[in-house]
Design a protein around this motif. Structure first.
Motif, short mmCIF file in Angstrom:
data_model
loop_
_atom_site.label_atom_id
_atom_site.label_comp_id
_atom_site.label_asym_id
_atom_site.label_seq_id
_atom_site.Cartn_x
_atom_site.Cartn_y
_atom_site.Cartn_z
N GLU A 188 0.81 -1.22 0.00
CA GLU A 188 0.00 0.00 0.00
C GLU A 188 0.84 1.28 0.00
O GLU A 188 0.31 2.38 0.12
N GLU A 206 -10.90 -2.60 4.33
CA GLU A 206 -9.52 -3.04 4.10
C GLU A 206 -9.48 -4.46 3.55
O GLU A 206 -8.58 -4.80 2.76
N ARG A 244 -9.93 -4.01 -0.09
CA ARG A 244 -8.77 -3.32 -0.65
C ARG A 244 -7.62 -4.31 -0.82
O ARG A 244 -6.95 -4.35 -1.86
N ASN A 245 -7.39 -5.14 0.22
CA ASN A 245 -6.32 -6.15 0.14
C ASN A 245 -6.64 -7.20 -0.92
O ASN A 245 -5.75 -7.67 -1.64
N ARG A 301 -5.61 -6.40 -4.38
CA ARG A 301 -4.17 -6.37 -4.63
C ARG A 301 -3.53 -7.74 -4.40
O ARG A 301 -2.35 -7.83 -4.07
#
Length: 261
Positions: free
Chosen positions: A119, A180, A183-184, A187
């Motif tokens: 990040e 989160e 978001r993780n 990725r």
């Protein structure tokens, strides 16, 4: 150690009576914990892995029956401003176990080379430097007598999605799901690259990594708890220490005489 996480995706169900196996390994861990306390040993157990990989469930079952006065679970989240103003390891020095204690980390200092790398919370120079800093930190603890057990739980994207959906559907588990997590999730390829480097750079003889297939929760829990018990048995004496002979004579004499009014 180079780790191919694809080798930990079979998700084979636990073969046997799960409840009986869990009770047996927890009984074994209970005995080891008492011996750990009596012998004034120090241990750090850290858990890393994907969101919803089963870290919390494993920790919950690991500590069942343990005396809470002699262990501490540290859930590691984003650093505070005070912590960001210092070296990234500063906040972990304050959580190291004392004599007779076990410190359990739900996530750890490896955040520097995982989430902070992916990040961009840490620049490339900082996270690349962190491999040596982490290895030296762990070597210092091992040299000082701290036993280090490092656990990584792996799940596939499909299994992680299923668990996140189950949490969203459960009224008392929805709080576990955060932005989160997604978001993780977006990725994943970047995290896989960071994990590859992490294993290669920080799997050391004094603090080796142990990776577990977390795609079947029950099988993973038994495997993780058994591994921790095996590791503790390497340092914990299986025979109890002898009672001081002079104190034993004194104590037995006192018990044989009535207390004074």
């Amino acid at each position: 150690m180079a780790v191919d996480l694809a080798e930990f995706e079979k998700g084979r169900p636990f073969d046997g009576d799960y409840d009986a196996a869990l009770a047996e390994v927890q009984k074994r861990l209970g005995r080891l914990h008492v011996a750990h306390v009596v012998c004034n040993l120090r241990t750090m157990i850290l858990f890393e892995g994907w969101d919803a990989a089963g870290k919390g469930g494993a920790i919950q079952r690991l500590t069942t029956g343990w005396d809470p006065r002699h262990f501490r679970v540290w859930p590691i989240s984003a650093p505070t401003q005070e912590e960001r103003d210092r070296h990234f390891l500063w906040r972990f020095w304050q959580k190291l176990p004392g004599k007779g204690r076990i410190a359990i980390f739900d996530r750890s200092w490896y955040g520097r080379v995982l989430v902070e790398r992916v990040e961009a919370y840490a620049d490339e120079r900082a996270w690349r430097r962190a491999y040596d800093e982490i290895n030296e930190f762990e070597a210092q603890q091992q040299t000082d007598g701290v036993n280090i057990i490092k656990i990584f739980l792996h799940v596939t994207q499909e299994e992680q999605d299923r668990r996140l959906a189950d949490r969203l559907d459960h009224p008392w588990k929805r709080w576990k799901v955060t932005p989160e997590d997604f978001r993780n999730r977006a990725r994943r390829a970047d995290y896989l690259a960071a994990m590859w480097d992490m294993f290669r750079e920080t799997d050391t003889r004094w603090a080796p990594w142990s990776v577990f297939d977390g795609n079947d929760k029950k099988a993973a829990r038994i495997a993780v708890l058994t591994h921790i018990a095996d590791r503790l048995e390497r340092i914990v004496p299986l025979e109890p220490p002898l009672l001081d002979a002079d104190f034993e004579r004194y104590a037995r004499a006192q018990l044989m005489s009535p207390p004074k009014a």
